[in-house]
Write an enzyme that holds these catalytic residues in place. Structure first.
Site, PDB file in Angstrom:
ATOM      1  CB  ILE A  97      -1.000  -0.009   1.177  1.00 63.57           C
ATOM      2  CG1 ILE A  97      -1.789  -1.325   1.171  1.00 63.57           C
ATOM      3  CG2 ILE A  97      -1.973   1.143   1.136  1.00 63.57           C
ATOM      4  CD1 ILE A  97      -2.521  -1.618  -0.133  1.00 63.57           C
ATOM      5  CB  SER A  99       4.385   3.563   4.303  1.00 59.46           C
ATOM      6  OG  SER A  99       3.483   2.764   5.026  1.00 59.46           O
ATOM      7  CG  ASP A 265      -2.896   6.258  -0.463  1.00 56.97           C
ATOM      8  OD1 ASP A 265      -3.208   5.212  -1.045  1.00 56.97           O
ATOM      9  OD2 ASP A 265      -1.764   6.456   0.033  1.00 56.97           O
ATOM     10  CD  GLU A 271     -11.395  10.320   9.236  1.00 47.14           C
ATOM     11  OE1 GLU A 271     -10.756   9.262   9.375  1.00 47.14           O
ATOM     12  OE2 GLU A 271     -10.861  11.432   9.279  1.00 47.14           O
ATOM     13  CB  CYS A 309      -8.281   2.920   6.212  1.00 46.25           C
ATOM     14  SG  CYS A 309      -6.720   3.653   5.765  1.00 46.25           S
ATOM     15  CG  HIS A 360      -3.311  -2.931  12.781  1.00 47.77           C
ATOM     16  ND1 HIS A 360      -4.043  -3.155  11.631  1.00 47.77           N
ATOM     17  CD2 HIS A 360      -3.133  -1.598  12.860  1.00 47.77           C
ATOM     18  CE1 HIS A 360      -4.294  -1.994  11.060  1.00 47.77           C
ATOM     19  NE2 HIS A 360      -3.761  -1.038  11.786  1.00 47.77           N
TER      20      HIS A 360
HETATM   21  N1  GLN Z   1       0.142   5.003   1.278  1.00 48.59           N
HETATM   22  C1  GLN Z   1      -0.122   5.130   2.687  1.00 48.59           C
HETATM   23  C2  GLN Z   1       0.754   4.178   3.489  1.00 48.59           C
HETATM   24  O1  GLN Z   1       1.041   3.098   3.035  1.00 48.59           O
HETATM   25  C3  GLN Z   1      -1.571   4.858   3.020  1.00 48.59           C
HETATM   26  C4  GLN Z   1      -1.875   5.192   4.438  1.00 48.59           C
HETATM   27  C5  GLN Z   1      -3.283   4.897   4.884  1.00 48.59           C
HETATM   28  O2  GLN Z   1      -3.898   3.963   4.428  1.00 48.59           O
HETATM   29  N2  GLN Z   1      -3.815   5.667   5.762  1.00 48.59           N
HETATM   30  O3  GLN Z   1       1.135   4.509   4.608  1.00 48.59           O
HETATM   31 ZN    ZN Z   2      -5.252   2.467   4.770  1.00 49.88          ZN
END
Ligand code: GLN
Ligand code: ZN
EC number: 2.1.1.14
Length: 426
Positions: A97, A99, A265, A271, A309, A360
């Protein structure tokens, strides 16, 4: 709100328009004096201060929103053909995703550079070495679409706030994000404008090191607006579209630089949905429009990804579909069954990756667990549309955990590919 403006070094003309917790207490005190004691001195002083702020012209740019397309050149099936022909991705393509771990070392380099304890050159060399190290790691593991790792970013919104015109960043304007995590939302005070490439250097460097496609990584306009302090002199929708045009420029700059896959993203899209249902439709229409402004200018063969998310998509699934992103990846592992059902209900017919393990936890998932998550998704999602990725948030994990878990993920996918080949009629 953050605690106080006391230690900020903002231009006075701008600081006069801001009010953090301590300043809000002052405002309450001014109202108390005015209402209970008929003493208007403090109230008048604060009012004059705010009027001075408002009298400045922050509306000084012209935008031609109509000149930027809000739909892609061709419908998804045609785009998919063009993208498949260019990217040559295998069955069940794998990606992450964005990072990778923000180690102590990464954070120290960034802080040292910000505080001018190390030169630009030293900092850039460090970033390049981290990017190169992680490109190699991703190649060794065998992922299909790689990322540069986001090592230069403190946070996915503040980073863009630092670089776009119309934003300012504070020194200590921290707010709680969740648990013990905090973010420093940038402040939007003026018209937003893209003035220089934001992510091109790092992305192009990463791409120069590999034959696999490197996915550019941007934050979308809805999320940037939702996670910033907003100005109030211009409607939200206009600010969101201004940000969209800036992201559109960056998307085009990445495309121009040869980047074939670009992720925008939008984790804050759900939210930001207003509490009152009568506002939902307009909010979603505006969000879709801004996302499409930001992502529709590219050629058919450029693949646009988005990411969201953990959230309940039921109510907004149609809007998600209307985003028309070639691929959406969604944090899933904490809501698997429900989420797939949402997508099944509308016959989602664009590319989709559902997180196949929960990042997590430090525990490394087993091949069986990942295989089960994939099988479950494939019962409802067309295999040719399905991507395999972990959930978001790898930046919070230790390096070895990420390497081990991604290795399990790729090995599981390899076995699935093999058994799929064997099952095919000769
Ligand atoms: N591209 C971001 C990461 O990988 C996405 C962060 C997120 O989903 N809030 O950290
Ligand atoms: Zn996310």
């Amino acid at each position: 709100v953050p605690v106080s403006l006391d230690d900020e070094t903002l231009k006075q003309s701008i600081e006069e328009g801001l009010s953090f917790a301590t300043e809000k207490l002052d405002e309450l005190d001014a109202l108390r004096r005015l209402l209970n004691q008929n003493d208007s001195a403090k109230y008048d002083e604060l009012k004059a201060r705010y009027e001075r702020f408002q009298s400045q012209s922050f509306k000084n740019l012209e935008y031609d929103f109509d000149s930027v397309p809000t739909s892609r050149k061709s419908p998804f099936p045609e785009r998919k053909k063009a993208q498949d022909a260019r990217l040559h991705l295998p069955d069940l393509p794998t990606t992450t995703i964005g990072s990778f771990p923000q180690t102590q070392e990464v954070r120290k380099y960034r802080a040292d550079w910000k505080n001018k304890r190390i030169s630009d050159e030293t900092y850039n060399n460090f970033l390049e070495s981290e990017i190169a190290r992680w490109i190699k790691i991703q190649e060794d593991i065998g992922l299909d679409v790689l990322v540069h790792g986001e090592f230069e970013r403190n946070d996915m919104v503040e980073f863009f706030g630092e670089k776009l015109q119309g934003f300012l960043v504070t020194k200590f304007g921290w707010v709680q994000s969740y648990g013990s995590r905090a973010v420093k939302p940038p402040v939007i005070y003026g018209d937003v404008k893209w003035t220089e490439p934001l992510t091109v250097k790092e992305t192009v460097y990463a791409q120069s090191l590999t034959d696999k496609p490197v996915k550019g990584m941007l934050t979308g306009p809805v999320t940037i607006l939702n996670w910033s302090f907003e100005r109030v002199d211009v409607p939200r929708k206009v600010v969101q579209d201004q940000i969209a045009l800036a992201i559109d420029e960056e998307v085009l700059a990445l495309e121009e630089a040869g980047i074939k896959v670009i992720q925008v993203d939008e984790p804050a899209l759900r939210e930001g949905l207003p509490l009152r249902s009568e506002y939902h439709e307009q909010y979603l229409a505006d969000a879709v429009n801004s996302f499409k402004l930001a992502t529709s200018s590219v050629q058919d063969e450029t693949q646009i990804h988005t990411h969201m998310c953990y959230s309940q998509f039921g109510q907004i699934i149609h809007a998600i579909h209307e985003l028309d992103a070639d691929v959406i990846s969604i944090e899933t592992s904490r809501s698997h069954g429900d989420l797939i059902k949402d997508f099944e209900d509308i016959n989602y017919d664009l590319g989709i990756g559902l997180g196949v393990y929960d990042i997590h936890s430090p525990r490394i998932p087993t091949e069986d667990e990942i295989a089960t998550a994939i099988d479950r998704s494939l019962q409802q999602i067309d295999r040719s549309l399905f991507w395999v990725n972990p959930d978001c948030g790898l930046k919070t994990r230790k390096e070895d955990e990420v390497k081990d878990a991604l290795t399990v993920l790729v090995n599981t996918v390899r076995k699935k590919r093999e058994s799929n080949n064997q099952n095919k009629p000769a």
